[in-house]
Design a protein around this motif. Structure first.
Motif, PDB file in Angstrom:
ATOM      1  N   LEU A   1       0.847  -1.049   0.139  1.00  8.81           N
ATOM      2  CA  LEU A   1      -0.118  -0.056   0.061  1.00  8.81           C
ATOM      3  C   LEU A   1       0.881   1.329   0.166  1.00  8.81           C
ATOM      4  CD1 LEU A   1      -2.722   1.550   0.474  1.00  8.81           C
ATOM      5  CD2 LEU A   1      -2.368   1.278   2.698  1.00  8.81           C
ATOM      6  N   ARG A   2       1.661   1.249   0.883  1.00 12.38           N
ATOM      7  CA  ARG A   2       2.865   2.348   0.827  1.00 12.38           C
ATOM      8  C   ARG A   2       3.488   2.678  -0.422  1.00 12.38           C
ATOM      9  NH1 ARG A   2       7.836   2.614   1.168  1.00 12.38           N
ATOM     10  NH2 ARG A   2       8.011   0.494   1.579  1.00 12.38           N
ATOM     11  N   ARG A   3       3.807   1.719  -1.024  1.00  7.20           N
ATOM     12  CA  ARG A   3       4.584   1.766  -2.377  1.00  7.20           C
ATOM     13  C   ARG A   3       3.476   2.017  -3.500  1.00  7.20           C
ATOM     14  NH1 ARG A   3       6.068  -2.820  -4.029  1.00  7.20           N
ATOM     15  NH2 ARG A   3       5.398  -4.268  -2.401  1.00  7.20           N
ATOM     16  N   ILE A   4       2.501   1.742  -3.455  1.00  5.09           N
ATOM     17  CA  ILE A   4       1.481   2.380  -4.459  1.00  5.09           C
ATOM     18  C   ILE A   4       1.287   3.570  -4.462  1.00  5.09           C
ATOM     19  CG2 ILE A   4      -0.887   1.930  -5.173  1.00  5.09           C
ATOM     20  CD1 ILE A   4      -0.915  -1.046  -4.467  1.00  5.09           C
ATOM     21  N   VAL A   5       1.098   4.290  -2.966  1.00  5.80           N
ATOM     22  CA  VAL A   5       0.819   5.466  -2.892  1.00  5.80           C
ATOM     23  C   VAL A   5       1.927   6.474  -3.182  1.00  5.80           C
ATOM     24  CG1 VAL A   5       0.673   7.312  -0.802  1.00  5.80           C
ATOM     25  CG2 VAL A   5      -0.878   5.253  -0.777  1.00  5.80           C
ATOM     26  N   SER A   6       3.276   5.907  -2.690  1.00  8.58           N
ATOM     27  CA  SER A   6       4.286   6.831  -3.371  1.00  8.58           C
ATOM     28  C   SER A   6       4.644   6.948  -4.580  1.00  8.58           C
ATOM     29  CB  SER A   6       5.658   6.126  -2.719  1.00  8.58           C
ATOM     30  OG  SER A   6       5.783   4.853  -3.141  1.00  8.58           O
ATOM     31  N   ARG A   7       4.130   5.759  -5.338  1.00  8.87           N
ATOM     32  CA  ARG A   7       4.298   6.052  -6.851  1.00  8.87           C
ATOM     33  C   ARG A   7       3.217   7.062  -7.508  1.00  8.87           C
ATOM     34  NH1 ARG A   7       6.036   1.277  -9.988  1.00  8.87           N
ATOM     35  NH2 ARG A   7       7.475  -0.100  -8.657  1.00  8.87           N
ATOM     36  N   GLY A   8       2.196   7.061  -7.213  1.00  9.46           N
ATOM     37  CA  GLY A   8       1.359   8.063  -7.424  1.00  9.46           C
ATOM     38  C   GLY A   8       0.800   7.811  -8.906  1.00  9.46           C
ATOM     39  N   LYS A   9       1.078   6.520  -9.562  1.00  7.60           N
ATOM     40  CA  LYS A   9       0.760   6.319 -10.913  1.00  7.60           C
ATOM     41  C   LYS A   9      -0.779   5.718 -11.262  1.00  7.60           C
ATOM     42  CE  LYS A   9       5.348   5.449 -12.310  1.00  7.60           C
ATOM     43  NZ  LYS A   9       6.427   4.638 -13.062  1.00  7.60           N
ATOM     44  N   PHE A  10      -1.055   5.255 -10.049  1.00  3.05           N
ATOM     45  CA  PHE A  10      -2.441   4.658 -10.079  1.00  3.05           C
ATOM     46  C   PHE A  10      -3.669   5.261  -9.405  1.00  3.05           C
ATOM     47  CE2 PHE A  10       0.948   1.037  -9.967  1.00  3.05           C
ATOM     48  CZ  PHE A  10       0.803   0.779 -11.287  1.00  3.05           C
ATOM     49  N   ALA A  11      -4.918   5.593  -9.785  1.00  5.25           N
ATOM     50  CA  ALA A  11      -5.908   5.429  -8.628  1.00  5.25           C
ATOM     51  C   ALA A  11      -6.069   4.403  -7.831  1.00  5.25           C
ATOM     52  CB  ALA A  11      -7.256   5.705  -9.331  1.00  5.25           C
ATOM     53  N   LEU A  12      -6.142   4.739  -6.678  1.00  3.23           N
ATOM     54  CA  LEU A  12      -6.298   3.782  -5.233  1.00  3.23           C
ATOM     55  C   LEU A  12      -7.390   3.906  -4.557  1.00  3.23           C
ATOM     56  CD1 LEU A  12      -4.478   1.980  -3.541  1.00  3.23           C
ATOM     57  CD2 LEU A  12      -3.683   3.994  -2.212  1.00  3.23           C
ATOM     58  N   THR A  13      -7.972   2.864  -4.126  1.00  2.00           N
ATOM     59  CA  THR A  13      -9.021   2.461  -3.100  1.00  2.00           C
ATOM     60  C   THR A  13      -8.471   1.537  -2.116  1.00  2.00           C
ATOM     61  OG1 THR A  13     -10.672   3.029  -4.694  1.00  2.00           O
ATOM     62  CG2 THR A  13     -11.302   1.714  -2.905  1.00  2.00           C
ATOM     63  N   ILE A  14      -8.528   1.633  -0.948  1.00  7.29           N
ATOM     64  CA  ILE A  14      -8.438   0.846   0.284  1.00  7.29           C
ATOM     65  C   ILE A  14      -9.703   0.252   0.489  1.00  7.29           C
ATOM     66  CG2 ILE A  14      -7.651   0.228   2.469  1.00  7.29           C
ATOM     67  CD1 ILE A  14      -5.851   2.621   2.529  1.00  7.29           C
ATOM     68  N   ASN A  15      -9.756  -1.185   0.418  1.00  7.59           N
ATOM     69  CA  ASN A  15     -10.964  -1.813   0.734  1.00  7.59           C
ATOM     70  C   ASN A  15     -10.851  -2.631   2.073  1.00  7.59           C
ATOM     71  OD1 ASN A  15     -12.301  -4.951   0.410  1.00  7.59           O
ATOM     72  ND2 ASN A  15     -13.724  -3.106  -0.061  1.00  7.59           N
ATOM     73  N   CYS A  16     -11.755  -2.552   2.887  1.00  8.58           N
ATOM     74  CA  CYS A  16     -11.902  -3.072   3.943  1.00  8.58           C
ATOM     75  C   CYS A  16     -13.082  -3.885   4.166  1.00  8.58           C
ATOM     76  CB  CYS A  16     -11.438  -2.519   5.299  1.00  8.58           C
ATOM     77  SG  CYS A  16     -11.460  -3.486   6.898  1.00  8.58           S
ATOM     78  N   VAL A  17     -13.414  -5.234   4.372  1.00 15.89           N
ATOM     79  CA  VAL A  17     -14.690  -5.969   4.653  1.00 15.89           C
ATOM     80  C   VAL A  17     -14.961  -6.042   6.006  1.00 15.89           C
ATOM     81  CG1 VAL A  17     -16.082  -7.873   4.240  1.00 15.89           C
ATOM     82  CG2 VAL A  17     -14.419  -7.363   2.425  1.00 15.89           C
ATOM     83  N   LEU A  18     -15.954  -5.394   6.441  1.00 15.79           N
ATOM     84  CA  LEU A  18     -16.363  -5.339   7.792  1.00 15.79           C
ATOM     85  C   LEU A  18     -17.341  -6.544   8.092  1.00 15.79           C
ATOM     86  CD1 LEU A  18     -17.343  -1.570   8.006  1.00 15.79           C
ATOM     87  CD2 LEU A  18     -15.306  -2.728   8.516  1.00 15.79           C
ATOM     88  N   HIS A  19     -17.101  -7.004   9.465  1.00 17.23           N
ATOM     89  CA  HIS A  19     -17.619  -8.291   9.968  1.00 17.23           C
ATOM     90  C   HIS A  19     -17.585  -8.120  11.430  1.00 17.23           C
ATOM     91  CE1 HIS A  19     -13.596 -10.095  10.062  1.00 17.23           C
ATOM     92  NE2 HIS A  19     -13.549  -9.342   8.786  1.00 17.23           N
ATOM     93  N   ARG A  20     -17.932  -9.279  12.042  1.00 16.91           N
ATOM     94  CA  ARG A  20     -18.265  -9.210  13.515  1.00 16.91           C
ATOM     95  C   ARG A  20     -16.721  -9.074  14.218  1.00 16.91           C
ATOM     96  NH1 ARG A  20     -21.805 -12.435  17.512  1.00 16.91           N
ATOM     97  NH2 ARG A  20     -23.216 -12.428  15.701  1.00 16.91           N
ATOM     98  N   ALA A  21     -15.746  -9.513  13.609  1.00 23.03           N
ATOM     99  CA  ALA A  21     -14.260  -9.736  14.264  1.00 23.03           C
ATOM    100  C   ALA A  21     -13.688  -8.321  14.109  1.00 23.03           C
ATOM    101  CB  ALA A  21     -13.529 -10.692  13.610  1.00 23.03           C
TER     102      ALA A  21
END
Length: 365
Positions: free
Chosen positions: A144-164
């Motif tokens: 994730l950090r390397r993707i952000v630092s490149r700045g070459k791609f649009a980026l979405t972080i996804n987190c699936v939410l559940h009981r845990a």
């Protein structure tokens, strides 16, 4: 002839290309089918390239590469992205990130990849590794950090939410803010595949949902213009279900690893339907003419209470897969709906603690 019968079939806008169901994680909420071994006969690269061209001719505008973990086919993935780009398709890589080396990121950028959606199970490494069933959080965060630092791609972080992890949703929001991610998708687990099998340990409680609703709403206001937060709320506690893919067979199609074409990612759960394969039939023919895509298209297939409901073209009877998994009949009203005679099947699993000794079955292939 009814107005519904002559209504033109729209062309699809989006294709989900599931390259493989292989994955090194064991997430209990995975929507992939339980019979993962049945999908080992994966489409060859030349078949995928042909299908991408057919998708573009059919009217598809965007293609999402997913799995399993699509970067387990790195050479094929790069070639498919390049072909999609040649066909003027917007490309999105849906990945859990553990194999995103710098050389692979260079190749993906060179092929013309537009967007990366990278999943994190939690902001905390111990929680993330426990949910993933593997020690991978540090590798994911590094990618994730390397993707952000490149700045070459649009980026979405996804987190699936559940009981845990849903009680730690504010930590995930803080992580997205700290790394400078422009988009965050917080999607409550949908009860298909492994998530349905593990529903006793996956579904959040009503109190957890309400706390998450409030936390996300506050963050959306605070971070407006900085982090775009998309929140996909669970519908199990709601009065009405979510729309079924904005209408079955109207905007979206999925191609699974062995070439079968589905109207939604979880439709393989509907055993009463035969889903055509791109090895045997063109994508255009499957979209317009196959029995599986026509089965629940429109509203003529509905029975009451859906047929006479003023919401029938708002939520389209809810989810066909959810109806199948809970009732055994995909043509019934989604049991999440308060008007469904089968709503008690959903209520029976809500706000319940798992029975003593009940644990999640890990997703494995």
């Amino acid at each position: 002839m009814t107005a519904q019968a002559v209504r033109p079939v729209p062309r699809p806008l989006s294709l989900l290309a599931e390259l493989t169901y292989r994955c090194n994680l064991q997430c209990a909420y995975c929507y992939n089918p339980l019979d993962l071994g049945a999908y080992r006969d994966e489409l060859a690269l030349d078949e995928w390239l042909r299908v991408i061209g057919e998708a573009a001719q059919l009217g598809v505008l965007q293609i999402h590469f997913s799995g399993g973990e699509p970067t387990l086919r790195p050479d094929d993935l790069v070639a498919m992205i390049a072909t999609a780009r040649d066909n003027d398709l917007y490309t999105n890589l849906i990945t859990q990130g553990t194999f995103l080396s710098d050389p692979l990121l260079d190749r993906l950028a060179g092929a013309g990849l537009d967007h990366v959606q990278i999943s994190l199970q939690a902001a905390d490494s111990a929680m993330g590794d426990a949910i993933a069933g593997a020690v991978v959080h540090a590798r994911k965060y590094d990618a994730l950090r390397r993707i952000v630092s490149r700045g070459k791609f649009a980026l979405t972080i996804n987190c699936v939410l559940h009981r845990a992890n849903i009680d730690a949703v504010e930590d995930m929001i803080a992580l997205a803010e700290s790394v400078g991610a422009p988009r965050l998708e917080l999607a409550n687990a949908q009860m298909y595949g492994w998530a349905h099998l593990n529903r006793a340990t996956v579904i959040p409680t009503r109190a957890q949902i309400e706390r998450a609703d409030a936390a996300v709403a506050a963050a959306q206001v605070r971070l407006r213009g900085t982090v775009d937060i998309t929140y996909v709320r669970a519908d199990y506690y709601d009065q009405y279900p979510k729309p079924c893919m904005n209408g079955w067979g109207t905007q979206f199609l999925t191609i699974v690893p062995n070439g079968r074409v589905l109207p939604c990612p979880a439709a393989a759960a509907i055993r009463s339907l035969h889903f055509e394969n791109v090895k045997d039939r063109s994508l255009e023919s499957i979209w317009f003419d196959s029995a599986s895509f026509q089965a629940y298209r429109g509203t003529e297939w509905m029975s009451d209470p859906c047929r006479s409901c003023p919401r029938r073209e708002i939520d389209f009877g809810g989810c066909r897969c959810q109806a199948m998994l809970f009732t055994g009949d995909a043509a019934l009203t989604d049991p999440v709906c308060s008007l469904s005679p089968h709503r008690a099947l959903v209520d029976a699993i809500l706000d319940r603690d798992p029975a003593p000794g009940v644990t999640s079955a890990p997703r494995r292939i």
